[in-house]
Design a protein around this motif. Sequence first.
Motif, short mmCIF file in Angstrom:
data_model
loop_
_atom_site.label_atom_id
_atom_site.label_comp_id
_atom_site.label_asym_id
_atom_site.label_seq_id
_atom_site.Cartn_x
_atom_site.Cartn_y
_atom_site.Cartn_z
N VAL A 1 46.34 39.69 95.29
CA VAL A 1 46.51 39.03 94.60
C VAL A 1 46.70 40.86 93.08
N PRO A 2 48.68 41.47 93.28
CA PRO A 2 49.08 42.18 92.99
C PRO A 2 48.93 41.82 91.26
N ARG A 3 47.69 41.58 90.12
CA ARG A 3 47.65 41.06 89.24
C ARG A 3 46.39 40.18 88.59
N TYR A 4 46.27 41.08 87.67
CA TYR A 4 44.27 40.81 86.82
C TYR A 4 44.74 40.32 85.99
N LEU A 5 43.40 39.94 85.03
CA LEU A 5 43.62 39.18 83.37
C LEU A 5 42.94 40.53 83.26
N LYS A 6 43.44 41.10 81.83
CA LYS A 6 42.51 42.24 81.24
C LYS A 6 41.76 41.68 79.97
N HIS A 7 40.46 41.91 80.33
CA HIS A 7 39.77 41.17 78.85
C HIS A 7 39.82 41.95 77.51
N LEU B 1 38.26 36.47 71.30
CA LEU B 1 39.06 35.85 70.37
C LEU B 1 40.95 36.30 70.48
N VAL B 2 41.08 37.18 71.24
CA VAL B 2 42.53 37.14 72.03
C VAL B 2 42.70 37.00 73.87
N ALA B 3 43.48 36.36 73.47
CA ALA B 3 43.64 36.11 75.84
C ALA B 3 44.11 37.32 76.25
N PRO B 4 43.21 37.33 77.21
CA PRO B 4 43.89 38.41 77.83
C PRO B 4 45.07 38.38 78.52
N GLU B 5 45.02 40.10 78.88
CA GLU B 5 46.31 40.47 79.19
C GLU B 5 46.56 39.96 80.45
N ILE B 6 47.63 39.83 81.04
CA ILE B 6 47.96 39.50 82.62
C ILE B 6 48.54 41.28 82.95
N ILE B 7 47.84 42.24 83.61
CA ILE B 7 48.86 42.88 83.86
C ILE B 7 49.26 43.04 85.31
N ASP B 8 50.45 43.17 85.98
CA ASP B 8 50.97 43.04 87.43
C ASP B 8 51.43 44.00 88.18
N CYS B 9 51.10 44.75 89.50
CA CYS B 9 52.40 45.40 89.84
C CYS B 9 52.66 44.91 91.37
N THR B 10 53.17 43.53 91.17
CA THR B 10 53.55 43.15 91.81
C THR B 10 55.05 43.52 92.75
N THR B 11 55.62 44.05 91.90
CA THR B 11 56.95 45.21 92.65
C THR B 11 56.56 46.49 93.13
N SER C 1 44.65 32.73 92.24
CA SER C 1 45.36 33.80 91.92
C SER C 1 45.45 33.62 90.63
N ASP C 2 45.62 32.43 89.72
CA ASP C 2 46.14 32.58 88.96
C ASP C 2 45.18 33.14 87.52
N ASP C 3 44.00 33.46 88.25
CA ASP C 3 43.07 33.73 86.50
C ASP C 3 41.61 34.76 87.55
N VAL C 4 42.74 35.57 88.22
CA VAL C 4 41.44 37.26 88.21
C VAL C 4 41.35 38.15 87.55
N ASP C 5 39.94 38.08 87.28
CA ASP C 5 39.93 39.13 86.45
C ASP C 5 39.00 40.62 86.30
N HIS C 6 39.40 41.10 87.91
CA HIS C 6 38.56 42.24 88.54
C HIS C 6 39.37 42.71 89.53
N TRP C 7 39.03 43.81 89.75
CA TRP C 7 39.78 44.90 90.80
C TRP C 7 39.31 44.57 91.63
N GLY C 8 39.88 44.79 93.01
CA GLY C 8 38.96 44.89 94.35
C GLY C 8 38.62 46.40 95.13
N ASP C 9 38.11 45.86 95.77
CA ASP C 9 37.61 47.70 95.93
C ASP C 9 38.23 47.78 97.75
N TRP C 10 39.11 49.14 97.45
CA TRP C 10 39.82 49.00 98.57
C TRP C 10 39.50 50.21 99.10
N SER C 11 38.20 50.85 99.65
CA SER C 11 36.86 52.04 100.33
C SER C 11 37.21 51.58 101.27
#
Length: 172
Positions: A111-117, A121-131, A85-95
């Motif tokens: 998993v309410p977060r993903y790694l945005k590429h 040379l730059v580390a991915p950004e963690i986008i989180d919507c847990t709250t 769950s700590d290296d998810v780099d995709h969105w879910g298909d909620w259809s």
Amino acid sequence: MTLQPPGSEAELAQARAANREHYLKVVLPKLEAGIQTEMDRRGLASFMNRTRWAPLCKAVHEELPFPPPFQIQDMTGPRQVLWASDDVDHWGDWSAESLEPVLSIEWMRIVPRYLKHRGMLVAPEIIDCTTQLRDLVKRLRLPWREDERGIWIYGYAPADPATLTSPPEAPT
């Protein structure tokens, strides 16, 4: 009489109607019987139905900044191995199609977060919507638990919701 080319709208509508009838008369009763057998065998109760899954899907699309990835355990299917769950780099298909048949969802791990590429040379950004997700499931009054691996929503679980726990790491 007007001849319709093969694959016409009328033929497609007729094929869809036949498929739906087969699903309702043959597939669905077998699925329901299999789910009931599994519920009885494992002493589970049903906590979700179509009228509870649909508002969740709608709210995810309307209220969250992105559709979070999820993993589903089917009541009658093989046990799932949980993905990291700590290296998810995709969105879910909620259809609606991706969740069908909702009546067979034992649990959904979100998993309410993903790694945005951001570049090579730059580390991915963690986008989180847990709250936001936590607030959403509370407002919808869904049977859920949270742990370090995500937020779990239960379609079927032991009859006492206070006993809800996260599924084991390995399939059972």
